[in-house]
Design a protein around this motif. Structure first.
Motif, PDB file in Angstrom:
ATOM      1  N   ILE A  57       0.992  -1.163  -0.108  1.00  0.00           N
ATOM      2  CA  ILE A  57       0.008  -0.137   0.141  1.00  0.00           C
ATOM      3  C   ILE A  57       0.967   1.235   0.155  1.00  0.00           C
ATOM      4  CG2 ILE A  57      -1.889  -1.119   1.225  1.00  0.00           C
ATOM      5  CD1 ILE A  57      -1.104   0.263   3.602  1.00  0.00           C
ATOM      6  N   GLY A  58       2.281   1.056  -0.075  1.00  0.00           N
ATOM      7  CA  GLY A  58       2.918   2.193  -0.237  1.00  0.00           C
ATOM      8  C   GLY A  58       3.255   2.809   1.101  1.00  0.00           C
ATOM      9  N   ALA A  59       3.359   2.139   2.148  1.00  0.00           N
ATOM     10  CA  ALA A  59       3.699   2.865   3.398  1.00  0.00           C
ATOM     11  C   ALA A  59       5.279   3.005   3.322  1.00  0.00           C
ATOM     12  CB  ALA A  59       3.618   1.712   4.696  1.00  0.00           C
ATOM     13  N   PRO A  60       5.593   4.188   3.780  1.00  0.00           N
ATOM     14  CA  PRO A  60       7.239   4.472   4.052  1.00  0.00           C
ATOM     15  C   PRO A  60       8.060   3.368   4.815  1.00  0.00           C
ATOM     16  CG  PRO A  60       5.812   6.535   4.740  1.00  0.00           C
ATOM     17  CD  PRO A  60       4.978   5.151   4.685  1.00  0.00           C
ATOM     18  N   THR A  61       9.212   3.303   4.457  1.00  0.00           N
ATOM     19  CA  THR A  61      10.056   2.420   4.977  1.00  0.00           C
ATOM     20  C   THR A  61      10.255   2.625   6.398  1.00  0.00           C
ATOM     21  OG1 THR A  61      11.233   1.912   2.902  1.00  0.00           O
ATOM     22  CG2 THR A  61      12.472   1.312   4.996  1.00  0.00           C
ATOM     23  N   ALA A  62      10.370   3.750   6.997  1.00  0.00           N
ATOM     24  CA  ALA A  62      10.555   4.305   8.412  1.00  0.00           C
ATOM     25  C   ALA A  62       9.214   3.631   9.081  1.00  0.00           C
ATOM     26  CB  ALA A  62      10.757   5.702   8.565  1.00  0.00           C
ATOM     27  N   ALA A  63       8.139   4.094   8.604  1.00  0.00           N
ATOM     28  CA  ALA A  63       6.892   3.593   9.196  1.00  0.00           C
ATOM     29  C   ALA A  63       6.722   2.059   9.203  1.00  0.00           C
ATOM     30  CB  ALA A  63       5.716   4.086   8.297  1.00  0.00           C
ATOM     31  N   ILE A  64       7.224   1.199   8.347  1.00  0.00           N
ATOM     32  CA  ILE A  64       7.355  -0.136   8.343  1.00  0.00           C
ATOM     33  C   ILE A  64       8.138  -0.669   9.394  1.00  0.00           C
ATOM     34  CG2 ILE A  64       7.609  -2.140   7.039  1.00  0.00           C
ATOM     35  CD1 ILE A  64       6.863  -0.796   4.483  1.00  0.00           C
ATOM     36  N   LEU A  65       9.341  -0.161   9.577  1.00  0.00           N
ATOM     37  CA  LEU A  65      10.243  -0.332  10.467  1.00  0.00           C
ATOM     38  C   LEU A  65       9.696  -0.088  11.890  1.00  0.00           C
ATOM     39  CD1 LEU A  65      13.704   0.588   8.991  1.00  0.00           C
ATOM     40  CD2 LEU A  65      12.622  -1.690   8.830  1.00  0.00           C
ATOM     41  N   ALA A  66       9.139   1.240  12.209  1.00  0.00           N
ATOM     42  CA  ALA A  66       8.757   1.403  13.562  1.00  0.00           C
ATOM     43  C   ALA A  66       7.367   0.695  13.843  1.00  0.00           C
ATOM     44  CB  ALA A  66       8.307   2.844  13.452  1.00  0.00           C
ATOM     45  N   ARG A  67       6.503   0.485  12.902  1.00  0.00           N
ATOM     46  CA  ARG A  67       5.324  -0.210  13.400  1.00  0.00           C
ATOM     47  C   ARG A  67       5.155  -1.740  13.605  1.00  0.00           C
ATOM     48  NH1 ARG A  67       1.125   3.989  10.087  1.00  0.00           N
ATOM     49  NH2 ARG A  67       1.770   6.004  11.190  1.00  0.00           N
ATOM     50  N   HIS A  68       5.892  -2.338  12.438  1.00  0.00           N
ATOM     51  CA  HIS A  68       5.644  -3.833  12.016  1.00  0.00           C
ATOM     52  C   HIS A  68       6.874  -4.551  12.330  1.00  0.00           C
ATOM     53  CE1 HIS A  68       1.694  -2.758  10.329  1.00  0.00           C
ATOM     54  NE2 HIS A  68       2.631  -1.802   9.372  1.00  0.00           N
ATOM     55  N   VAL A  69       7.999  -3.964  12.184  1.00  0.00           N
ATOM     56  CA  VAL A  69       9.407  -4.589  12.346  1.00  0.00           C
ATOM     57  C   VAL A  69       9.807  -4.625  13.776  1.00  0.00           C
ATOM     58  CG1 VAL A  69      11.791  -5.121  11.438  1.00  0.00           C
ATOM     59  CG2 VAL A  69       9.949  -4.514   9.733  1.00  0.00           C
ATOM     60  N   LEU A  70      10.160  -3.361  14.081  1.00  0.00           N
ATOM     61  CA  LEU A  70      10.715  -3.461  15.684  1.00  0.00           C
ATOM     62  C   LEU A  70       9.903  -4.013  16.675  1.00  0.00           C
ATOM     63  CD1 LEU A  70      12.192   0.346  15.319  1.00  0.00           C
ATOM     64  CD2 LEU A  70      13.491  -1.904  15.426  1.00  0.00           C
ATOM     65  N   PRO A  71       8.772  -3.811  16.665  1.00  0.00           N
ATOM     66  CA  PRO A  71       7.964  -4.432  17.870  1.00  0.00           C
ATOM     67  C   PRO A  71       7.956  -5.745  17.971  1.00  0.00           C
ATOM     68  CG  PRO A  71       6.636  -2.730  16.850  1.00  0.00           C
ATOM     69  CD  PRO A  71       7.824  -2.867  16.041  1.00  0.00           C
ATOM     70  N   ASN A  72       8.357  -6.453  16.718  1.00  0.00           N
ATOM     71  CA  ASN A  72       8.336  -7.928  16.642  1.00  0.00           C
ATOM     72  C   ASN A  72       9.731  -8.630  16.821  1.00  0.00           C
ATOM     73  OD1 ASN A  72       5.396  -8.819  15.992  1.00  0.00           O
ATOM     74  ND2 ASN A  72       5.804  -7.060  14.574  1.00  0.00           N
ATOM     75  N   ILE A  73      10.726  -7.625  17.105  1.00  0.00           N
ATOM     76  CA  ILE A  73      12.027  -8.091  17.422  1.00  0.00           C
ATOM     77  C   ILE A  73      12.546  -7.964  18.463  1.00  0.00           C
ATOM     78  CG2 ILE A  73      12.392  -7.983  14.685  1.00  0.00           C
ATOM     79  CD1 ILE A  73      14.445  -5.837  15.322  1.00  0.00           C
ATOM     80  N   LEU A  74      12.059  -7.216  19.262  1.00  0.00           N
ATOM     81  CA  LEU A  74      12.357  -6.470  20.428  1.00  0.00           C
ATOM     82  C   LEU A  74      12.389  -7.963  21.694  1.00  0.00           C
ATOM     83  CD1 LEU A  74      10.624  -2.994  21.310  1.00  0.00           C
ATOM     84  CD2 LEU A  74      13.165  -3.552  20.693  1.00  0.00           C
ATOM     85  N   THR A  75      11.488  -8.546  21.557  1.00  0.00           N
ATOM     86  CA  THR A  75      11.728  -9.744  22.474  1.00  0.00           C
ATOM     87  C   THR A  75      12.953 -10.489  22.681  1.00  0.00           C
ATOM     88  OG1 THR A  75       9.196 -10.099  22.579  1.00  0.00           O
ATOM     89  CG2 THR A  75      10.430 -11.811  23.345  1.00  0.00           C
ATOM     90  N   PRO A  76      13.445 -10.957  21.694  1.00  0.00           N
ATOM     91  CA  PRO A  76      14.691 -11.719  21.875  1.00  0.00           C
ATOM     92  C   PRO A  76      15.884 -10.861  22.075  1.00  0.00           C
ATOM     93  CG  PRO A  76      14.204 -11.629  19.501  1.00  0.00           C
ATOM     94  CD  PRO A  76      12.712 -11.232  20.279  1.00  0.00           C
ATOM     95  N   LEU A  77      15.868  -9.610  21.685  1.00  0.00           N
ATOM     96  CA  LEU A  77      16.841  -8.421  22.032  1.00  0.00           C
ATOM     97  C   LEU A  77      16.794  -8.404  23.382  1.00  0.00           C
ATOM     98  CD1 LEU A  77      16.429  -6.219  19.112  1.00  0.00           C
ATOM     99  CD2 LEU A  77      18.281  -7.730  19.484  1.00  0.00           C
ATOM    100  N   LEU A  78      15.620  -8.046  24.136  1.00  0.00           N
ATOM    101  CA  LEU A  78      15.475  -7.589  25.314  1.00  0.00           C
ATOM    102  C   LEU A  78      16.028  -8.933  26.391  1.00  0.00           C
ATOM    103  CD1 LEU A  78      12.083  -5.914  25.616  1.00  0.00           C
ATOM    104  CD2 LEU A  78      14.471  -4.936  25.708  1.00  0.00           C
TER     105      LEU A  78
END
Length: 296
Positions: free
Chosen positions: A196-217
């Motif tokens: 749908i053309g979402a900006p890369t920054a928005a994809i990373l902030a809303r969809h990618v980072l929240p889903n990779i935080l658990t193993p990192l923490l």
């Protein structure tokens, strides 16, 4: 008879999964005795650091050379070192330094490492190859040797010690973040956001980072224990805290010259480091098991 509106039922259904997940994590965490022991140890040391001015009845820097190294007694619970300084006061105030070193070093490592891993995992093959090659180059050096080299160049101080330990552990978090991003970015919701053309920054902030935080923490919790060991080792070598700072590794270095005559001066900071590392290891293991989806 009471009735519930369709909107209220839908809202309750939407809220239930988050409450169920948190409750499930807490249930698994508290069902692990080791995790609870680790949490109690870490909490006790943190409280000791916060309440050090209240708990310590002596100035950690005050010297009484005439008193010298005396064994534990009612006046000095952990005894004194060769300069007559109260070891309990030095351990209590030293907890502040040790905990700060661990959190700052790991905070630096996870921040920089996550940024590198996200760029490598989401930025394409060229960025991935270049950044991971740099991380592999850093991993080629033993961590203690690399940390010694950095602190030697920057000079011995607590600030440079935290910086050196943080830099050393950047590759671990970068590789973990990269592998997590590579898995997450193939999911349907990420592909839909791109479609749908979402900006890369928005994809990373809303969809990618929240889903990779658990193993990192989880890795960060375990990493604090390793960072504490690295920091204590560097201070023991004279590359960290400078006298008369009551840092536990520096206290070990100070006591090595007279440990046969006053073993408590070596045992007290050594046991303090061991207990702190054990606490964070147990806590990290418990969090990993509680958050592992394969065990739920």
């Amino acid at each position: 008879m009471s009735s519930t509106s369709p909107g209220a039922s839908q809202a309750a259904a939407l809220d239930a999964p988050s409450r169920t997940f948190l409750a499930d994590v807490w249930r698994r965490f508290r069902a692990t005795p080791g995790a609870l022991v680790g949490a109690v140890i870490v909490l006790a040391i943190v409280l000791t650091a916060v309440l050090a001015p209240v708990l310590a009845t002596h100035d950690p820097l005050a010297q009484d050379v005439a008193l010298g190294a005396t064994p534990p007694s009612a006046l000095h619970v952990f005894g004194t070192d060769k300069l007559g300084r109260d070891l309990f006061a030095r351990v209590a105030f030293g907890a502040r330094i040790s905990i700060r070193i661990g959190f700052v070093a790991v905070g630096l490592a996870i921040t920089v490492g996550t940024a590198i891993g996200v760029i490598a995992g989401y930025g394409g093959r060229r960025a991935d190859a270049a950044l991971m090659a740099a991380m592999d180059l850093m991993l080629a050096f033993p961590s203690i040797i690399l940390a010694i080299g950095i602190t030697t160049i920057l000079g011995p101080s607590i600030t440079n010690l935290m910086l050196a330990v943080g830099i050393v552990y950047v590759p671990q978090y970068a590789r973990l973040a990269r592998s997590s991003v590579l898995a997450v970015k193939e999911h349907e919701y990420v592909e839909a956001a791109r479609a749908i053309g979402a900006p890369t920054a928005a994809i990373l902030a809303r969809h990618v980072l929240p889903n990779i935080l658990t193993p990192l923490l989880v890795q960060a919790t375990l990493g604090i224990a390793t960072a504490e060991l690295e920091a204590a080792g560097l201070s023991y070598l004279g590359l960290g805290a400078r006298p008369p700072a009551p840092e536990w590794g520096a206290m070990l270095n100070d006591a090595r010259d007279y440990w046969l005559g006053a073993p408590w001066a070596l045992i007290v900071p050594g046991v303090s480091i061991t207990v702190l590392v054990l606490g964070f290891n147990l806590l990290g293991d418990g969090l990993r098991d509680a958050l592992d989806p394969k065990t739920r």
